[in-house]
Every structure is written in structure tokens, then in C-alpha cells.
Design a protein around this motif. Structure first.
Motif, short mmCIF file in Angstrom:
data_model
loop_
_atom_site.label_atom_id
_atom_site.label_comp_id
_atom_site.label_asym_id
_atom_site.label_seq_id
_atom_site.Cartn_x
_atom_site.Cartn_y
_atom_site.Cartn_z
N PHE A 1 0.81 -1.21 0.00
CA PHE A 1 0.00 0.00 0.00
C PHE A 1 0.85 1.26 0.00
O PHE A 1 1.94 1.30 0.58
N LYS A 2 0.31 2.30 -0.62
CA LYS A 2 1.01 3.58 -0.66
C LYS A 2 1.08 4.21 0.72
O LYS A 2 2.10 4.76 1.12
N ALA A 3 -0.02 4.13 1.47
CA ALA A 3 -0.05 4.70 2.82
C ALA A 3 -1.08 3.94 3.66
O ALA A 3 -0.76 2.95 4.30
N ASP A 4 -2.35 4.40 3.61
CA ASP A 4 -3.37 3.84 4.48
C ASP A 4 -4.04 2.61 3.90
O ASP A 4 -4.43 2.60 2.72
N HIS A 5 -4.21 1.59 4.74
CA HIS A 5 -5.08 0.45 4.43
C HIS A 5 -6.47 0.86 4.91
O HIS A 5 -6.66 1.17 6.08
N THR B 1 -18.16 -18.58 -4.01
CA THR B 1 -18.86 -19.72 -3.43
C THR B 1 -18.83 -19.52 -1.92
O THR B 1 -18.39 -18.48 -1.43
N ASN B 2 -19.26 -20.52 -1.17
CA ASN B 2 -19.21 -20.39 0.29
C ASN B 2 -17.79 -20.30 0.82
O ASN B 2 -17.58 -19.84 1.95
N THR B 3 -16.81 -20.73 0.04
CA THR B 3 -15.44 -20.78 0.56
C THR B 3 -14.41 -20.07 -0.31
O THR B 3 -13.24 -19.97 0.07
N THR B 4 -14.81 -19.59 -1.50
CA THR B 4 -13.83 -18.97 -2.40
C THR B 4 -14.26 -17.55 -2.77
O THR B 4 -15.42 -17.17 -2.61
N GLY B 5 -13.31 -16.79 -3.28
CA GLY B 5 -13.61 -15.43 -3.71
C GLY B 5 -12.42 -14.52 -3.50
O GLY B 5 -11.26 -14.95 -3.58
N TYR B 6 -12.71 -13.27 -3.18
CA TYR B 6 -11.66 -12.26 -3.10
C TYR B 6 -11.89 -11.32 -1.91
O TYR B 6 -13.03 -11.04 -1.53
N ILE B 7 -10.79 -10.83 -1.38
CA ILE B 7 -10.80 -9.76 -0.38
C ILE B 7 -10.22 -8.53 -1.05
O ILE B 7 -9.09 -8.57 -1.55
N LEU B 8 -10.99 -7.45 -1.10
CA LEU B 8 -10.56 -6.20 -1.73
C LEU B 8 -10.37 -5.14 -0.66
O LEU B 8 -11.25 -4.93 0.18
N VAL B 9 -9.22 -4.47 -0.70
CA VAL B 9 -8.89 -3.49 0.33
C VAL B 9 -8.48 -2.18 -0.34
O VAL B 9 -7.67 -2.17 -1.27
N SER B 10 -9.05 -1.08 0.14
CA SER B 10 -8.77 0.23 -0.45
C SER B 10 -7.34 0.69 -0.16
O SER B 10 -6.93 0.80 0.99
#
Length: 358
Positions: A253-257, A266-275
Motif C-alpha cells: 500500500f502507498k499509505a493507508d489500508h 462460493t461459500n469458501t472462495t472469492g476475493y478480499i478487496l482493500v482500499s
């Protein structure tokens, strides 16, 4: 007079320097940034955090709830066209908001939006979609503490019994008990109440903790320790496990998370997106971990967006029809608005960056 002019000049120079320094830490929106499909009507003050409510009878009539963060602020409700269709009673600086389904009060089940109200040191609970208060004027949080100012909130619905818990963060607090977890229950008078069941969460003391997200199915809490990383904990308070599981995204990250959204394929798969707030991008990590290790989170992609200095976000994998047939990603943007993105556009960039076709 000369001394007065010198002092005034010094103040102006310091102010200008501070302004320029702040501006230089911000990146412009990239030329290749994704464009939102919808930009909401503006609120009067300052948007901060959205949450998506699914209308299970007709998903095309689902709504987005967002905070307008001011002393005379409130919760605003938008349809999928970005039009404001409802507003809560006035709230004193509502910060973050999350949504839960099936809170039982008396003989009735409610979908609810729960928000922090910073200037009163309370959480507020409203029915959805009509935004009627269900909290008898609000529920105090961080009772007995000198550091309060509730900011972040995320809701955990335990799969085994559908019990609902609010995980609440604050502007500042001690490491080890920065976050408090409350069980939301029926107060017996047609209203809801909250009981603290857990105090946990390490803190670096570098900036603050605001963004919180919960993965109900996998049973994890994630929060952004700004300028440090994303921290992971068990969600179920009955597990009696307050150990920090892992920290990831420390060097990305450039600075702030900032804001965290979880897109569940699905119930167990996918993505975590963070600004990645100062870069106007979102960093994408595998929800299920990597190489059969649920606690390893390599960076999959960096998604440039048109949102500016995003604080809060939400995502969901539901067919809303029309422009959002594969789901929706919502992000707060400066300018008192929220941006709605077609998930297909984000998925294409993830696939291009990481080379995976999930």
C-alpha cells in the motif's frame, strides 16, 4: 505590526506547506481506471461507508445503505440507479454501517442496518428497508473507557445458530482490546439491545483502525491497521481464541489500508478487496488463501478505480439483473457520493493481472 505580519506570514507558509504535503501524498485517478456504472446522488455532507442489502423477493429492488458523516448526518438508502430513496432520522456523525438478516425481536424477524454514531458513543440499529429505529435511542459502546469515538463496524452472523454480533472499532484504543464484540438480542420491549462478549485486537499505534469486515461462512474477522496491514482473527466469540492469525498486505500500500470488501464466489472462495486509499486503487487477495494455506494472501491484482480516497466499500455476488448480472462492487468516493461498479469489469482485471480464470 511587523511582528504581527511575520507571524501571519509564518502561519500562511505552514498552512500552504501542509496543504501541498497532503496533496502530494494523493495520486490522481489513473487513465486506465475503471469507470463506475452508477454514481449516486450526493449527500449533504460527507459519505464514508456503504453496505448492500439484498431484497430476497426481487434482487433488482435491492438497496445500498450509506453513511453521511456529520453532526447532522444520517443513513441514506439508494436504489441500484443511485437515486436516494430514503433517509434515516438525523444522526450525530454516523461513521460506518453494515447489514444483517433475521434479527428476531418479539415474534418478528427484521433485516437491519447497524451503524456507529461517533458523537454519542453509541451504535444505532434500524430496520430495513424502511430505516425505522429498533434501539430505543441507541446503545452505548465502550462503556467505562476513556477512548471511545466508535467508527468501524461489521456484523457477524454465526452460521450454527444465526446469532448476530457487532464488531465495533474506535478512533483510538489500547492494543489487545481495541475492538469490542457485542451480541445483538431482543431487549424484550420491542427493541434490540447489545451485550459485550469480547474485547480483542492488536494495534500498532501508527494511525487508527476503522475498516472491519467479517466472513460469516469461513468465520473470520479482518480489519485494517492503517499503515501496517490487514489483520485476521477468529469471528466466533465462543471459540475463546483472541490470537492474531496473520497480517497481510504489509508492503502493498502507498499509505493507508482502508475499506475492506469480501466478494464470495462460493461459500469458501472469492476475493478480499482493500482500499489503497492514497493511490485510488483496490488491492485484491484470495479469500481462501493460497496453495492450500488459508492464511497466505499473495497480492492477486491492483484495480485502479475512479473513486477518490475511498474509505469504505462492499461487494456481493448476486444477480441483480441489468447492469449487475454477476454482482456489484460499491465504493465511497470524495464528492459525497458512492460509486457502483459492475463486478464483471473487476473480474476481467483480476484475470488479466493474475492469470487465473476462476
Amino acid at each position: 505590526m511587523n511582528q504581527y505580519r511575520m507571524r501571519l506570514s509564518s502561519i500562511l507558509i505552514i498552512t500552504l506547506f501542509t496543504f501541498v504535503s497532503c496533496q502530494s501524498s494523493l495520486a490522481p485517478v489513473r487513465e486506465d481506471a475503471l469507470k463506475p456504472v452508477v454514481i449516486t446522488q450526493p449527500t449533504p455532507h460527507d459519505t464514508d461507508d456503504p453496505a448492500i442489502w439484498i431484497n430476497r423477493l426481487d434482487t433488482s429492488k435491492s438497496l445500498i445503505v450509506g453513511t453521511d458523516k456529520d453532526t447532522d448526518g444520517g443513513l441514506y438508502v439508494y436504489n441500484l440507479k443511485g437515486e436516494i430513496v430514503h433517509k434515516s432520522i438525523p444522526l450525530q456523525r454516523p461513521n460506518n454501517v453494515d447489514v444483517a438478516y433475521g434479527l428476531v425481536i418479539g415474534e418478528k424477524s427484521y433485516d437491519v442496518a447497524i451503524t456507529t454514531e461517533r458523537e454519542t458513543n453509541k451504535i444505532r440499529i434500524f430496520s430495513l428497508p424502511d430505516l425505522q429505529p429498533l434501539d430505543n435511542g441507541g446503545i452505548e459502546v465502550f462503556a467505562g473507557e476513556t477512548e471511545k469515538d466508535p467508527m468501524g463496524i461489521a456484523i457477524y452472523t454465526r452460521p450454527t445458530d444465526q446469532a448476530i454480533f457487532a464488531v465495533v472499532g474506535r478512533k483510538s484504543g489500547p492494543s489487545g482490546s481495541y475492538l469490542w464484540q457485542y451480541k445483538i438480542t431482543d431487549a424484550g420491549n420491542g427493541q434490540a439491545t447489545a451485550t459485550v462478549v469480547r474485547k480483542f485486537g492488536s494495534f500498532s499505534v501508527k494511525k487508527e483502525i476503522e475498516a472491519i469486515a467479517v466472513d460469516n461462512e469461513l468465520g473470520y474477522i479482518y480489519y485494517s491497521d492503517e499503515q501496517v496491514g490487514i489483520k485476521k482473527y477468529q469471528a466466533d466469540p465462543d471459540a475463546k481464541d483472541d490470537a492474531e492469525i496473520t497480517v497481510f498486505g504489509k508492503k502493498d500500500f502507498k499509505a493507508d489500508h482502508e475499506g475492506i470488501a469480501i466478494y464470495k464466489k462460493t461459500n469458501t472462495t472469492g476475493y478480499i478487496l482493500v482500499s489503497n486509499q492514497q493511490a485510488n486503487t483496490f488491492m485484491v487477495y484470495p479469500r481462501e488463501g493460497f496453495n492450500n494455506n488459508p492464511n497466505t494472501y499473495p497480492l492477486m491484482a491492483e484495480i485502479p478505480v475512479s473513486t477518490i480516497e475511498c474509505d469504505g466499500a462492499d461487494a456481493i455476488h448476486v444477480n441483480f439483473g441489468g447492469k449487475f448480472s454477476n454482482g456489484l462492487f460499491v465504493a465511497m468516493s470524495n464528492g459525497r457520493t458512492f460509486h457502483f461498479y459492475d463486478w464483471n469489469h473487476i473480474q476481467n482485471l483480476i484475470d488479466q493481472n493474475y492469470g487465473l480464470k476462476k
